[in-house]
Scaffold this motif. Structure first.
Motif, PDB file in Angstrom:
ATOM      1  N   ARG A 122       0.810  -1.217   0.000  1.00 29.50           N
ATOM      2  CA  ARG A 122       0.000   0.000   0.000  1.00 29.50           C
ATOM      3  C   ARG A 122       0.847   1.273   0.000  1.00 29.50           C
ATOM      4  NH1 ARG A 122      -4.968  -1.401   0.009  1.00 29.50           N
ATOM      5  NH2 ARG A 122      -5.632   0.767   0.103  1.00 29.50           N
ATOM      6  N   SER A 127      -0.923   4.662  -5.958  1.00 40.13           N
ATOM      7  CA  SER A 127      -2.149   4.804  -5.172  1.00 40.13           C
ATOM      8  C   SER A 127      -3.399   4.774  -6.050  1.00 40.13           C
ATOM      9  CB  SER A 127      -2.116   6.106  -4.366  1.00 40.13           C
ATOM     10  OG  SER A 127      -1.977   7.225  -5.228  1.00 40.13           O
ATOM     11  N   ASP A 128      -3.324   5.323  -7.276  1.00 41.18           N
ATOM     12  CA  ASP A 128      -4.512   5.314  -8.136  1.00 41.18           C
ATOM     13  C   ASP A 128      -4.872   3.896  -8.553  1.00 41.18           C
ATOM     14  OD1 ASP A 128      -2.118   5.332  -9.587  1.00 41.18           O
ATOM     15  OD2 ASP A 128      -3.095   6.078 -11.395  1.00 41.18           O
ATOM     16  N   LEU A 130      -4.266   1.165  -6.694  1.00 41.34           N
ATOM     17  CA  LEU A 130      -4.818   0.538  -5.490  1.00 41.34           C
ATOM     18  C   LEU A 130      -6.261   0.942  -5.267  1.00 41.34           C
ATOM     19  CD1 LEU A 130      -1.800   0.988  -3.058  1.00 41.34           C
ATOM     20  CD2 LEU A 130      -2.659  -1.181  -3.962  1.00 41.34           C
ATOM     21  N   GLU A 131      -6.575   2.182  -5.576  1.00 40.05           N
ATOM     22  CA  GLU A 131      -7.928   2.682  -5.360  1.00 40.05           C
ATOM     23  C   GLU A 131      -8.909   2.105  -6.371  1.00 40.05           C
ATOM     24  OE1 GLU A 131     -10.383   6.931  -5.606  1.00 40.05           O
ATOM     25  OE2 GLU A 131      -8.193   6.918  -5.538  1.00 40.05           O
ATOM     26  N   ARG A 132      -8.483   2.016  -7.638  1.00 38.31           N
ATOM     27  CA  ARG A 132      -9.404   1.616  -8.692  1.00 38.31           C
ATOM     28  C   ARG A 132      -9.531   0.117  -8.874  1.00 38.31           C
ATOM     29  NH1 ARG A 132      -6.376   4.510 -12.517  1.00 38.31           N
ATOM     30  NH2 ARG A 132      -6.573   2.647 -13.787  1.00 38.31           N
ATOM     31  N   ARG A 135     -12.490  -2.399  -7.834  1.00 37.11           N
ATOM     32  CA  ARG A 135     -13.793  -2.253  -8.482  1.00 37.11           C
ATOM     33  C   ARG A 135     -13.713  -2.272 -10.015  1.00 37.11           C
ATOM     34  NH1 ARG A 135     -12.604   3.104  -6.698  1.00 37.11           N
ATOM     35  NH2 ARG A 135     -12.518   4.596  -8.415  1.00 37.11           N
TER      36      ARG A 135
END
Length: 235
Positions: A122, A127-128, A130-132, A135
């Protein structure tokens, strides 16, 4: 047209459009924009550019600052490609209407390359991504066949160039075009060998499972040969 005037020119080329670097704050289509403008002027009709498997392919003048001639280099690259497009286009003969058009869409769910609950992951993976990724981990590939000789195959991410070369080399359709960055964006998709070697786009800056690119290209080849009538049924 029926009178012989050009309607459109479709250009498929593989290279990041990043002659202009982060110092440039103007809107720009980079070298594809210069390419399209020149072909439009010299040929007529509408020129359309589709990117290939450019994940690890950058221009020679990569991320050039504006005060170091970035816009001149961007135009120089685009116009060099445009001259080649015009040359090749003039050699294309025997236009025939495609006797049929067929499309196959397939969606595959990909796993993550890393343990997304691991704190080290993490902090080191983009980070983008990991966020996307949780989903958006479904990969859509579309295979579009224009008669027996022309195919477009779309992939959702920055696939390394070897994936595009493999698709073309193993396809039985004479003119097969790899279309990257389409219908989603799952980030960099390295080859297994590139992942083992590491480096940008192949290590902590990618998030899809190992072998994702090989898996998706294999499925695309199966779908392509099914649509072309070379396979009798999809597995």
């Amino acid at each position: 047209t029926l009178e012989g005037e050009p309607i459109a020119t479709l250009v498929n080329y593989t290279c990041h459009p990043v002659v202009l670097g982060p110092e440039n704050l103007e809107f720009s289509a980079d070298y594809p924009g210069a390419l399209v403008s020149m072909v439009d002027r010299q040929v007529g009709g509408q020129t359309m550019f589709i990117q290939g498997a450019a994940g690890d392919i950058n221009p020679f003048w990569d991320k050039t600052p504006p005060d170091e001639g970035a816009f001149d280099e961007m135009r120089r690259m685009g116009e060099a490609l445009a001259r080649e497009v015009v040359r090749v286009r003039a050699d294309i003969t025997g236009y025939e209407e495609a006797p049929w058009i067929s499309l196959h869409r397939e969606v595959l769910t990909l796993g993550a390359r890393w343990d997304l609950d691991d704190q080290r992951v993490r902090t080191e993976v983009r980070s983008d991504y990991l966020e996307r990724f949780p989903r958006e981990r479904e990969a859509e590939i579309n295979t579009l066949l224009f008669g027996p000789t022309v195919a477009l195959v779309t992939f959702p991410g920055e696939f390394f160039v070897e994936h595009g070369l493999r698709l073309k080399q193993q396809s039985l359709v004479r003119h097969t075009m790899f279309v990257g960055y389409a219908n989603g964006h799952l980030g960099y998709v390295p080859t297994i060998r590139a992942a083992a070697e590491g480096g940008y786009g192949a290590d902590m800056s990618t998030i899809v499972e190992l072998g994702a690119g090989e898996r998706l290209v294999t499925r695309a080849l199966i779908n392509l040969h099914f649509l072309a009538g070379k396979l009798t049924a999809l597995p």
